[in-house]
Design a protein around this motif. Structure first.
Motif, PDB file in Angstrom:
ATOM      1  N   GLN A   3       0.850  -1.190   0.000  1.00 25.37           N
ATOM      2  CA  GLN A   3       0.000   0.000   0.000  1.00 25.37           C
ATOM      3  C   GLN A   3       0.884   1.238   0.000  1.00 25.37           C
ATOM      4  N   VAL A   5       0.493   5.416  -0.072  1.00 27.90           N
ATOM      5  CA  VAL A   5      -0.473   6.495   0.118  1.00 27.90           C
ATOM      6  C   VAL A   5       0.233   7.826  -0.045  1.00 27.90           C
ATOM      7  N   SER A   7       0.309  12.009  -0.389  1.00 25.07           N
ATOM      8  CA  SER A   7      -0.362  13.186   0.162  1.00 25.07           C
ATOM      9  C   SER A   7       0.490  14.421  -0.074  1.00 25.07           C
ATOM     10  N   CYS A  22       4.864  10.087   0.614  1.00 26.20           N
ATOM     11  CA  CYS A  22       4.341   8.773   0.233  1.00 26.20           C
ATOM     12  C   CYS A  22       4.673   7.799   1.349  1.00 26.20           C
ATOM     13  N   VAL A  92      -1.260  14.522 -11.710  1.00 28.14           N
ATOM     14  CA  VAL A  92      -1.428  13.662 -10.542  1.00 28.14           C
ATOM     15  C   VAL A  92      -0.090  12.980 -10.297  1.00 28.14           C
ATOM     16  N   TYR A  94       2.266  10.232  -8.276  1.00 24.61           N
ATOM     17  CA  TYR A  94       2.211   8.921  -7.645  1.00 24.61           C
ATOM     18  C   TYR A  94       3.617   8.516  -7.200  1.00 24.61           C
ATOM     19  N   TRP A 105       0.119   0.709  -7.365  1.00 20.46           N
ATOM     20  CA  TRP A 105      -0.301   2.085  -7.636  1.00 20.46           C
ATOM     21  C   TRP A 105      -1.368   2.525  -6.637  1.00 20.46           C
ATOM     22  N   GLY A 106      -1.161   3.708  -6.088  1.00 22.70           N
ATOM     23  CA  GLY A 106      -2.135   4.290  -5.178  1.00 22.70           C
ATOM     24  C   GLY A 106      -3.029   5.272  -5.902  1.00 22.70           C
ATOM     25  N   GLN A 107      -3.706   6.105  -5.122  1.00 20.06           N
ATOM     26  CA  GLN A 107      -4.637   7.082  -5.705  1.00 20.06           C
ATOM     27  C   GLN A 107      -3.921   8.293  -6.276  1.00 20.06           C
ATOM     28  N   THR A 109      -1.759  12.026  -5.776  1.00 23.76           N
ATOM     29  CA  THR A 109      -2.133  13.316  -5.189  1.00 23.76           C
ATOM     30  C   THR A 109      -2.058  14.372  -6.283  1.00 23.76           C
ATOM     31  N   GLN A 110      -3.101  15.171  -6.372  1.00 25.49           N
ATOM     32  CA  GLN A 110      -3.198  16.156  -7.451  1.00 25.49           C
ATOM     33  C   GLN A 110      -2.370  17.391  -7.125  1.00 25.49           C
TER      34      GLN A 110
END
Length: 115
Positions: A3, A5, A7, A22, A92, A94, A105-107, A109-110
């Motif tokens: 995982q 993540v 931010s 991350c 974005v 990553y 791959w995570g979500q 951050t924009q």
């Protein structure tokens, strides 16, 4: 299960700065090389910065001298300090291992650079 993540993204004016983080879990972070990638609208995802498990770094030409990647092994976290941001840095962002782990791959951050 890996995982990652991300931010720290946001809206910033040209010339501004952001620091992305991350947080990694499910991997032996200290033995993995890590990278920051970005994908702008309508473009392929690209590698912008990498840091090896030994702390060596490399950068895409487009960000060299403006971005700094570093890691904190104790926190299982990799960072991307972005200075002198340009409109074309909008994407974005990553993180992932180097080489990429497709399942990790995570979500993302924009990051939006706009005046």
């Amino acid at each position: 299960q890996v995982q990652l993540v991300e931010s720290g993204g946001g809206l910033v004016q040209p010339g501004g700065s952001l620091r992305l983080s991350c947080a990694a879990s499910g991997i032996i972070f200290r033995i993995n090389d890590m990278g920051w990638y970005r994908q702008a609208p309508g473009k392929e995802r690209e590698l912008v910065a990498g840091v090896t498990r030994f702390g060596s770094t490399n950068y895409a030409d487009s960000v060299k001298g403006r971005f700094t990647v570093f890691r904190d092994t104790a926190l299982n976290t990799v960072y991307l300090q972005m200075n002198s941001l340009k409109l074309e840095d909008t994407a974005v962002y990553y993180c992932n291992t180097l080489p990429v782990s497709v399942a990790a791959w995570g979500q993302g951050t924009q990051v939006t650079v706009s005046s």
